[in-house]
Design an enzyme around this catalytic site. Structure first.
Site, short mmCIF file in Angstrom:
data_model
loop_
_atom_site.label_atom_id
_atom_site.label_comp_id
_atom_site.label_asym_id
_atom_site.label_seq_id
_atom_site.Cartn_x
_atom_site.Cartn_y
_atom_site.Cartn_z
N ASN A 9 0.77 -1.27 -0.08
CA ASN A 9 0.02 0.10 -0.18
C ASN A 9 0.76 1.14 0.12
O ASN A 9 1.47 1.61 1.11
CB ASN A 9 -0.84 -0.03 1.21
CG ASN A 9 -1.93 1.23 1.34
OD1 ASN A 9 -1.73 2.06 0.45
ND2 ASN A 9 -2.47 1.36 2.57
N LYS A 11 0.21 4.48 -0.21
CA LYS A 11 -0.56 5.44 0.33
C LYS A 11 -0.28 6.47 -0.37
O LYS A 11 -0.17 6.47 -1.57
CB LYS A 11 -0.19 5.74 1.74
CG LYS A 11 -0.17 4.15 2.68
CD LYS A 11 0.05 4.47 4.30
CE LYS A 11 -0.14 3.09 4.74
NZ LYS A 11 0.09 3.23 6.21
N HIS A 98 -9.24 1.12 5.16
CA HIS A 98 -8.10 1.23 5.70
C HIS A 98 -8.28 2.14 6.98
O HIS A 98 -8.95 3.17 6.93
CB HIS A 98 -6.99 1.87 4.82
CG HIS A 98 -5.63 2.04 5.32
ND1 HIS A 98 -5.20 2.68 6.15
CD2 HIS A 98 -4.55 1.00 5.04
CE1 HIS A 98 -3.76 2.54 6.41
NE2 HIS A 98 -3.55 1.32 5.79
N GLU A 100 -6.50 4.79 7.88
CA GLU A 100 -6.61 6.16 7.87
C GLU A 100 -7.65 6.75 7.16
O GLU A 100 -8.17 7.71 7.45
CB GLU A 100 -5.30 6.37 6.89
CG GLU A 100 -3.85 6.09 7.54
CD GLU A 100 -2.84 5.30 6.67
OE1 GLU A 100 -2.72 5.51 5.58
OE2 GLU A 100 -2.05 4.64 7.53
N GLU A 170 -4.91 -4.99 10.88
CA GLU A 170 -3.82 -3.84 10.81
C GLU A 170 -3.99 -3.21 12.20
O GLU A 170 -5.02 -2.14 12.18
CB GLU A 170 -4.12 -2.81 9.66
CG GLU A 170 -3.59 -3.35 8.32
CD GLU A 170 -2.93 -2.60 7.24
OE1 GLU A 170 -1.92 -2.66 6.90
OE2 GLU A 170 -3.89 -1.63 6.99
N GLY A 176 3.09 2.19 10.72
CA GLY A 176 4.04 3.44 10.56
C GLY A 176 4.79 3.69 11.93
O GLY A 176 5.06 5.01 11.72
N SER A 216 3.98 -1.90 10.15
CA SER A 216 5.29 -1.97 10.27
C SER A 216 6.22 -3.38 9.90
O SER A 216 7.10 -3.89 10.69
CB SER A 216 5.74 -1.67 11.85
OG SER A 216 5.19 -0.38 12.35
P1 13P Z 1 3.20 0.63 7.53
O1 13P Z 1 3.75 -0.64 6.97
O2 13P Z 1 4.05 1.67 7.06
O3 13P Z 1 3.12 0.21 9.10
O4 13P Z 1 1.76 0.47 6.90
C1 13P Z 1 0.73 -0.37 7.30
C2 13P Z 1 -0.36 0.16 6.54
O5 13P Z 1 -1.37 0.76 6.92
C3 13P Z 1 -0.63 -0.79 5.20
O6 13P Z 1 -1.94 -0.42 4.83
#
Ligand code: 13P
Length: 257
Positions: A9, A11, A98, A100, A170, A176, A216
């Site tokens: 992803n 983002k 997601h 976010e 997640e 992150g 992560s």
């Molecule tokens: P990270 O791998 O940067 O922690 O992000 C995970 C994520 O949100 C994938 O959709």
């Protein structure tokens, strides 16, 4: 043997040149060593770079996915993108719900369910993200959140349609932050999620649904996570933005799966 599924992803990162370079770099690695017999792979760039990345991926083993979608098929919805548009530019997967989008953009379980059903109706494959906030974990509400996200997100989905659904656990506190869930924490949450899926869709279907872990994931921790019996792959953010990091995860997944 189960075939695990690893998706990147991206983002809101990279530009057109960077997106093309990343896709080309991964294709080159796969030309040297084809992992497609062992794992399924996808990358999910921002909407505007989907055609560029589709061209770079050609008909190779990496599938194209989108990070979001709108549930209406067409019409006066300024700024939104439909399932038909995503299919038109070559997408096979669509991430929905997601964290976010839930926590930064304020999406509700009901909206996420409509998106997921629109993706299924349009013949694509949704990746439904679920997972608790840090405070929810600390309050002992992890399982309640997982259950709510699954029951509401997958409401009115038929067992046969679940063949096309991936779930991504997640935990928001791991996204992150560099603070990965331990393999035991991931396994515990995934096992619980599979139990809910079993109640909803029956044991045979629940066993086949792939549950990715996200938060992560790095080359160094991917294998240990994916070796857990209920962890069927990974949804990778930051580490999917560099060819060598993402390749390291794909390689680890191919061996651990
Ligand atoms: P990270 O791998 O940067 O922690 O992000 C995970 C994520 O949100 C994938 O959709």
């Amino acid at each position: 043997m189960r075939k695990v599924f690893v998706a990147g992803n991206w983002k809101m990162n990279l530009d057109s040149a960077g997106s093309r370079a990343l896709a080309n770099g991964l294709c080159q690695k796969l030309a040297d060593r084809d992992l497609s017999g062992t794992i399924d792979m996808a990358v999910c760039p921002p909407f505007v770079y989907l055609p560029i990345v589709a061209e770079a991926l050609q008909s190779g083993p990496i599938a194209l996915g989108a990070q979001d979608v709108y549930f209406e098929p067409d019409g006066a919805f300024t700024g939104e993108i439909s399932v038909n548009m995503l299919r038109d530019v070559g997408c096979r997967y669509v991430i929905v719900g997601h964290s976010e989008r839930r926590h930064v953009l304020g999406e509700t379980d009901e909206q996420i369910n409509r998106k997921l059903r629109a993706v299924l109706a349009g013949g694509l494959k949704p990746i439904l993200c679920i997972g608790e906030l840090l405070g929810e974990r600390e309050d002992g509400r992890t399982e309640a959140v997982i259950e709510r996200h699954l029951r509401k997100g997958l409401a009115d989905v038929a067992p046969a349609e679940m063949e096309r659904v991936t779930v991504a656990y997640e935990p928001v506190w791991a996204i992150g932050t560099g603070r990965t869930a331990s393999p035991e924490q991931a396994q515990e949450a995934h096992r619980f999620a599979r139990g809910i899926l079993q109640e909803m869709f029956g044991p045979a279907t629940a066993q086949r649904i792939r549950i990715q872990y996200g938060g992560s994931v790095k080359p160094a921790n991917a294998a240990e996570l994916i070796r857990q019996p209920d962890v069927d792959g990974a949804l990778v953010g930051g580490a999917s933005l560099k060819v060598n990091d993402f390749w390291g995860i794909l390689d680890a997944a191919a061996q651990a799966g």
